[in-house]
Scaffold this motif. Structure first.
Motif, PDB file in Angstrom:
ATOM      1  N   PHE A 280       0.877  -1.168   0.000  1.00  0.00           N
ATOM      2  CA  PHE A 280       0.000   0.000   0.000  1.00  0.00           C
ATOM      3  C   PHE A 280       0.923   1.230   0.000  1.00  0.00           C
ATOM      4  O   PHE A 280       1.977   1.217   0.620  1.00  0.00           O
ATOM      5  CB  PHE A 280      -0.891   0.022   1.242  1.00  0.00           C
ATOM      6  N   TYR A 281       0.494   2.302  -0.655  1.00  0.00           N
ATOM      7  CA  TYR A 281       1.373   3.468  -0.794  1.00  0.00           C
ATOM      8  C   TYR A 281       0.583   4.751  -0.632  1.00  0.00           C
ATOM      9  O   TYR A 281      -0.564   4.861  -1.094  1.00  0.00           O
ATOM     10  CB  TYR A 281       2.035   3.444  -2.174  1.00  0.00           C
ATOM     11  N   THR A 282       1.197   5.724   0.048  1.00  0.00           N
ATOM     12  CA  THR A 282       0.616   7.051   0.149  1.00  0.00           C
ATOM     13  C   THR A 282       1.705   8.092  -0.044  1.00  0.00           C
ATOM     14  O   THR A 282       2.852   7.892   0.371  1.00  0.00           O
ATOM     15  CB  THR A 282      -0.085   7.266   1.499  1.00  0.00           C
ATOM     16  N   SER A 283       1.342   9.193  -0.676  1.00  0.00           N
ATOM     17  CA  SER A 283       2.304  10.270  -0.880  1.00  0.00           C
ATOM     18  C   SER A 283       2.302  11.275   0.260  1.00  0.00           C
ATOM     19  O   SER A 283       3.124  12.190   0.274  1.00  0.00           O
ATOM     20  CB  SER A 283       2.016  10.989  -2.206  1.00  0.00           C
ATOM     21  N   VAL A 314       6.360  -0.216   7.830  1.00  0.00           N
ATOM     22  CA  VAL A 314       6.122   1.121   7.302  1.00  0.00           C
ATOM     23  C   VAL A 314       7.469   1.788   7.074  1.00  0.00           C
ATOM     24  O   VAL A 314       8.274   1.918   8.011  1.00  0.00           O
ATOM     25  CB  VAL A 314       5.278   1.973   8.270  1.00  0.00           C
ATOM     26  N   THR A 315       7.738   2.234   5.843  1.00  0.00           N
ATOM     27  CA  THR A 315       9.015   2.855   5.519  1.00  0.00           C
ATOM     28  C   THR A 315       8.821   3.897   4.423  1.00  0.00           C
ATOM     29  O   THR A 315       7.900   3.790   3.602  1.00  0.00           O
ATOM     30  CB  THR A 315      10.039   1.795   5.048  1.00  0.00           C
ATOM     31  N   ARG A 316       9.666   4.909   4.416  1.00  0.00           N
ATOM     32  CA  ARG A 316       9.693   5.792   3.260  1.00  0.00           C
ATOM     33  C   ARG A 316      10.168   4.985   2.057  1.00  0.00           C
ATOM     34  O   ARG A 316      11.058   4.139   2.185  1.00  0.00           O
ATOM     35  CB  ARG A 316      10.620   6.975   3.505  1.00  0.00           C
ATOM     36  N   GLY A 317       9.590   5.255   0.881  1.00  0.00           N
ATOM     37  CA  GLY A 317       9.976   4.474  -0.280  1.00  0.00           C
ATOM     38  C   GLY A 317       9.459   5.056  -1.570  1.00  0.00           C
ATOM     39  O   GLY A 317       8.862   6.136  -1.609  1.00  0.00           O
ATOM     40  N   GLY A 331       7.320   8.867  -0.936  1.00  0.00           N
ATOM     41  CA  GLY A 331       6.129   8.654  -0.125  1.00  0.00           C
ATOM     42  C   GLY A 331       6.374   7.605   0.928  1.00  0.00           C
ATOM     43  O   GLY A 331       7.521   7.321   1.297  1.00  0.00           O
ATOM     44  N   VAL A 332       5.296   7.018   1.420  1.00  0.00           N
ATOM     45  CA  VAL A 332       5.384   5.998   2.463  1.00  0.00           C
ATOM     46  C   VAL A 332       4.831   4.684   1.921  1.00  0.00           C
ATOM     47  O   VAL A 332       3.719   4.642   1.386  1.00  0.00           O
ATOM     48  CB  VAL A 332       4.607   6.414   3.724  1.00  0.00           C
ATOM     49  N   ARG A 333       5.635   3.639   2.061  1.00  0.00           N
ATOM     50  CA  ARG A 333       5.203   2.289   1.714  1.00  0.00           C
ATOM     51  C   ARG A 333       4.771   1.551   2.977  1.00  0.00           C
ATOM     52  O   ARG A 333       5.485   1.559   3.978  1.00  0.00           O
ATOM     53  CB  ARG A 333       6.344   1.512   1.053  1.00  0.00           C
ATOM     54  N   VAL A 334       3.620   0.903   2.905  1.00  0.00           N
ATOM     55  CA  VAL A 334       3.152   0.010   3.968  1.00  0.00           C
ATOM     56  C   VAL A 334       3.087  -1.384   3.357  1.00  0.00           C
ATOM     57  O   VAL A 334       2.317  -1.620   2.422  1.00  0.00           O
ATOM     58  CB  VAL A 334       1.775   0.433   4.511  1.00  0.00           C
TER      59      VAL A 334
END
Length: 408
Positions: A280-283, A314-317, A331-334
């Motif tokens: 899952f990804y969010t900016s 959860v990491t920046r990616g 963004g952030v990768r979950v």
């Protein structure tokens, strides 16, 4: 339990030299002591626990990058207020002797091979960490008679993490207590515990996940990560908590390629080693982050209700798609992994498979294993914890259906 020998101030957040000539840069702490708590009070709830209140402007959305040369250049990155407060308070607790062991510099090496496993020798954690509780079910109820975070010493609490009203969100907020992990993986290893007196079992809730994602966005360090282990996924305490810690190394999951699983592009399959997972990804904050939190928690609710153990990282990616290790941390990768249930620790293995191992960070228990572990052996241990292909495909189809219903 007796307090270990206090660490000297020279063991603060410095760039330390690990095995293989690699630098272990972590945020420098300051000489300020704004959050020092008395270590011997009987009831920590009666203490004046400081609040870390943050707003929209402190969530760092852009400009976080790994140095192109030596990781030691991380020391030159301006620390966020969150990093300064956490690192200063964490170091104070180490000097007070509130940890089970004094964490010195950890030997670190990147295992040869295409995966890029980051292996660290942490003998003390393997020997001195608290024994896992007797857990028999992924959805086991909270037991107040067992160890829980209402029974810790007062000085183990660093601060409460609170959002300002300028951070709108449909997710009901909880007081998030940030505590030291007394058996740390790395410098700055903390636990994020929502409303501890409520006695919540180890089942991921939206408020906890949102706080974890926002903690990553509060840090200016590219290696500050947050994760969650379910019961059966090597969570050792059945009391809702997430882990947060600094690791001054890239990990495979930051830029691993993925393919979309749903037409809306909200769920992706991370296919690369060390283990396939759901991405899952969010900016950044706002409706997109809130929607992501809802999707992830619906997925973990399904897994919990069906007795399927899982780990989350959860990491920046980089954004989903055909990415590479050099991709920007935009963004952030979950990442969510469904896995076989394991309700005990395998003492003979070089490492136990939980959130950080699935992401490519391997805390190794013994010097012998640290010196002999190969990428192939590490992959074998991890893949032994994964679900059979048929079950994995069934879960994937179900999660795709859950996401599709969200879009209707």
């Amino acid at each position: 339990m007796k307090n270990p020998t206090h660490c000297s101030r020279r063991r603060g957040f410095q760039a330390e030299r690990g095995g293989g000539g690699q630098s272990m840069a972590v945020p420098q702490d300051s000489n300020e002591t704004p959050y020092l708590l008395p270590p011997n009070s009987k009831d920590w709830e009666e203490q004046s626990i400081p609040d870390f209140v943050y707003g929209q402007k402190e969530l760092i959305l852009e400009g976080i990058q790994w140095p192109r040369t030596a990781p030691s250049l991380l020391d030159r990155i301006a620390r966020s207020r969150f990093d300064s407060v956490l690192c200063s308070a964490w170091r104070q607790r180490m000097e007070l002797g509130l940890f089970r062991y004094c964490l010195g510099k950890l030997q670190t090496q990147t295992l040869p091979g295409p995966v890029g496993f980051v292996a660290q020798l942490n003998v003390e954690r393997g020997v001195q960490r608290r024994r896992p509780q007797n857990i028999q079910s992924v959805k086991q109820a909270f037991d107040p008679e067992q160890f829980n975070f209402n029974k810790i010493r007062p000085g183990e609490v660093l601060f409460r993490l609170l959002r300002e009203p300028d951070l709108p969100g449909a997710v009901q907020q909880e007081d998030i207590y940030v505590m030291i992990n007394v058996s740390p993986l790395e410098w700055g290893h903390v636990l994020l515990v929502p409303a501890p007196t409520r006695g919540l079992p180890q089942r991921l809730l939206p408020a906890a996940l949102q706080a974890g994602i926002e903690a990553v966005l509060l840090s200016s360090h590219p290696g500050f990560r947050v994760g969650f282990n379910s019961l059966g996924g090597l969570a050792s305490v059945n009391h809702l908590h997430l882990h947060g810690y600094y690791l001054a190394h890239r990990l495979p999951v930051e830029g691993a390629p993925s393919e979309p699983l749903d037409p809306g592009g909200h769920l992706h399959l991370l296919q690369a080693l060390p283990a396939p997972g759901f991405l899952f990804y969010t900016s950044g904050p706002g409706p997109d982050l809130e929607a992501l939190v809802g999707r992830v928690c619906r997925a973990t609710d399904y897994l919990t209700d069906h007795e399927i153990a899982h780990n989350l990282f959860v990491t920046r990616g980089a954004p989903p798609g055909k990415t590479s290790p050099s991709s920007a941390l935009t963004g952030v990768r979950v990442i969510l992994w469904a896995r076989k249930s394991n309700f005990g620790v395998k003492e003979g293995d070089a490492f136990n498979v939980a959130l950080c191992e699935l992401a490519g960070h391997l805390p190794i228990k013994t010097s012998q294993d640290f010196g002999t572990l190969t990428e192939a052996a590490a992959l074998a241990l991890i893949q032994d914890c994964l679900l059979p292909p048929a079950q994995a495909e069934e879960i994937q189809a179900t999660l795709v259906d859950l996401i599709a219903k969200d879009e209707q």
